[in-house]
Scaffold this motif. Structure first.
Motif, short mmCIF file in Angstrom:
data_model
loop_
_atom_site.label_atom_id
_atom_site.label_comp_id
_atom_site.label_asym_id
_atom_site.label_seq_id
_atom_site.Cartn_x
_atom_site.Cartn_y
_atom_site.Cartn_z
N ALA A 92 0.83 -1.21 0.00
CA ALA A 92 0.00 0.00 0.00
C ALA A 92 0.86 1.25 0.00
O ALA A 92 0.39 2.33 -0.40
CB ALA A 92 -0.93 0.00 1.22
N GLN A 93 2.14 1.13 0.40
CA GLN A 93 3.02 2.29 0.53
C GLN A 93 4.04 2.45 -0.60
O GLN A 93 4.57 3.54 -0.79
CB GLN A 93 3.78 2.24 1.87
CG GLN A 93 2.92 2.43 3.10
CD GLN A 93 2.10 1.22 3.45
OE1 GLN A 93 2.54 0.09 3.25
NE2 GLN A 93 0.90 1.43 3.97
N MET B 35 8.78 3.15 -6.54
CA MET B 35 8.16 4.43 -6.20
C MET B 35 7.43 4.35 -4.85
O MET B 35 6.58 3.49 -4.63
CB MET B 35 7.16 4.83 -7.29
CG MET B 35 6.52 6.21 -7.05
SD MET B 35 5.59 6.81 -8.48
CE MET B 35 4.12 5.78 -8.40
N LYS B 36 7.80 5.27 -3.96
CA LYS B 36 7.07 5.45 -2.71
C LYS B 36 5.79 6.22 -3.03
O LYS B 36 5.79 7.15 -3.85
CB LYS B 36 7.91 6.25 -1.70
CG LYS B 36 9.24 5.60 -1.33
CD LYS B 36 9.05 4.46 -0.35
CE LYS B 36 10.40 3.95 0.13
NZ LYS B 36 10.24 2.86 1.14
N LEU B 37 4.69 5.85 -2.39
CA LEU B 37 3.41 6.44 -2.69
C LEU B 37 3.06 7.55 -1.71
O LEU B 37 3.22 7.39 -0.49
CB LEU B 37 2.32 5.37 -2.67
CG LEU B 37 2.53 4.21 -3.66
CD1 LEU B 37 1.46 3.14 -3.46
CD2 LEU B 37 2.51 4.72 -5.10
N ASP B 38 2.57 8.68 -2.25
CA ASP B 38 2.17 9.80 -1.39
C ASP B 38 0.89 9.47 -0.61
O ASP B 38 0.72 9.90 0.53
CB ASP B 38 1.95 11.05 -2.25
CG ASP B 38 3.22 11.51 -2.92
OD1 ASP B 38 4.30 11.33 -2.32
OD2 ASP B 38 3.14 12.03 -4.05
N THR B 39 0.02 8.71 -1.26
CA THR B 39 -1.23 8.31 -0.62
C THR B 39 -1.32 6.79 -0.67
O THR B 39 -1.21 6.20 -1.75
CB THR B 39 -2.45 8.89 -1.34
OG1 THR B 39 -2.33 10.32 -1.38
CG2 THR B 39 -3.74 8.50 -0.65
N PRO B 40 -1.52 6.12 0.47
CA PRO B 40 -1.59 4.65 0.48
C PRO B 40 -2.71 4.13 -0.43
O PRO B 40 -3.76 4.75 -0.58
CB PRO B 40 -1.87 4.32 1.95
CG PRO B 40 -1.36 5.51 2.71
CD PRO B 40 -1.63 6.68 1.83
N LEU B 41 -2.45 2.96 -1.04
CA LEU B 41 -3.44 2.36 -1.92
C LEU B 41 -4.55 1.68 -1.12
O LEU B 41 -4.36 1.29 0.04
CB LEU B 41 -2.76 1.32 -2.82
CG LEU B 41 -1.76 1.85 -3.85
CD1 LEU B 41 -1.09 0.70 -4.56
CD2 LEU B 41 -2.45 2.76 -4.85
#
Length: 376
Positions: free
Chosen positions: A42-43, A110-116
């Motif tokens: 998710a992150q 890629m690190k995500l700004d908003t969790p999936l």
């Protein structure tokens, strides 16, 4: 009964399989962007692929003809990786741009700004590829990448080898391996009896609702990616990202296979770090170095590996004894290693550990018996 093939028919089969990806481009020339299935949490997510050029000649030749296959083989051989292309991955409000290497490959983390959203397993990201030209505006190509993220229900990660673990390839016999990798289509490749049913049970878990990550690795080349996908679908094996261990080259830039030293171990370590809150099951075969690599992982990451299943393809007493010693070694770290002759043995052990539903064992047994009647 297995039909015999003349050298000429075998050559035609080799040409057909080797040029299969060329059929999918509908005769286009120029730049092609190929994105492999991604994976992540998710992150953070990982997406791999390649950007390459290929000639467009031979479009008017008849599909399926020997001349067309020969021309398509030449087109594939003349593929040229596009280096320094700018690849931008976009998913929701997150974006990252990387450059392809000299052979055109890209590897995006890629690190995500908003969790999936962890209520679904598959997510679709956009890839934009900018190709620079010396005398005109850059071309921009857009495509999609599928990314697997374990849902909240997942309680275990399964990493499995493919070669001589999921399907017969004859890795212990190099000539047989080459034949089965390149001369046989997905329809003729044979899965081990019961393997699909066992893997489905692992995917579902003891209550049938786990939807666990199923990750696969292979010693094969990127060039058979499409064939392996078709094989998994035909045999109803739970789909997951297929992580190849090496690129065999087959281009003017790299005509010889690349080595895969420690690559499997590094991939497993990457997964352990990515899914750091989940235990793992590792599946391999006795023909190469899977038992030794897996034992190294157990010792380096104590408590993370729940079980190791090794398919016995050697049937050699000295090799069996060596693997038995490895089983004693991992037992000190609360891990069980089973050297198994069949998928049913693996399923029985997994049921005893509570990894799959007890009734799955009978389904694996019944399916194994039915599939064992098929010729290899």
């Amino acid at each position: 009964m297995v039909s015999r093939r003349t050298p000429g028919r075998a050559l035609r089969k080799l040409l057909h399989v080797a040029t299969k990806p060329m059929k999918a481009d509908h005769g286009r020339g120029g730049v092609v962007v190929q994105a492999y299935r991604g994976y992540g949490s998710a992150q953070e997510i990982y997406v791999l692929g390649r950007v390459f050029r290929q000639p467009g000649f031979g479009q008017s030749l008849a599909e399926g003809s020997l001349l067309r296959d020969l021309v398509d083989l030449l087109r594939r051989t003349l593929r040229w990786g596009v280096g320094n292309a700018q690849v931008t991955l976009k998913l929701n409000d997150s974006k990252l741009t990387v450059s392809t290497g000299k052979d055109g490959y890209f590897d995006i983390h890629m690190k995500l700004d908003t969790p999936l959203d962890n209520e679904k397993s598959w997510h679709r990201a956009t890839l934009e590829v900018a190709i620079e030209h010396a005398k005109r505006q850059p071309d921009t190509i857009e495509t999609q990448a599928e990314i697997y993220v374990p849902p909240a229900s997942a309680d275990l990660v399964v990493i499995s080898d493919i070669d001589d673990t999921v399907m017969y390839t004859g890795v212990a016999n190099k000539f047989k391996m080459i034949y089965r990798l390149f001369f046989e289509t997905a329809e003729r490749r044979t899965a081990f009896p019961g393997v699909a049913t066992f893997y489905q049970a692992l995917f579902e878990g003891p209550d049938g609702n786990r939807d666990r990550p199923m990750l696969y690795v292979s010693r094969g080349p990127w060039g058979i990616y499409e064939v392996l996908e078709a094989f998994f679908q035909r045999n109803h094996i739970p789909v997951g990202p297929i992580l190849f261990l090496r690129d065999w080259g087959m281009t003017l830039q790299n005509p010889l296979p690349r080595q895969a030293v420690d690559h499997k171990r590094k991939l497993i370590e990457q997964m352990l770090a990515l899914y750091d809150d989940l235990p793992f099951v590792l599946i391999g075969d006795s023909g190469q170095h899977d038992p030794e690599v897996y034992v190294q992982i157990v010792e380096q990451y104590p408590g993370r590996i729940r079980a190791i299943y090794i398919r016995n393809i050697n049937h050699d007493e000295s090799r069996d004894a060596a693997i038995a010693r490895l089983a004693d070694q991992v037992a000190k770290n609360d891990c069980e290693l089973l050297l198994a002759k069949s998928s049913q043995q693996m399923a029985s052990h997994a049921s005893e550990l509570g990894l799959i539903a007890p009734e799955s064992v009978e389904r694996v047994r019944a399916r194994s018996y039915k599939e064992a009647q098929r010729p290899i």
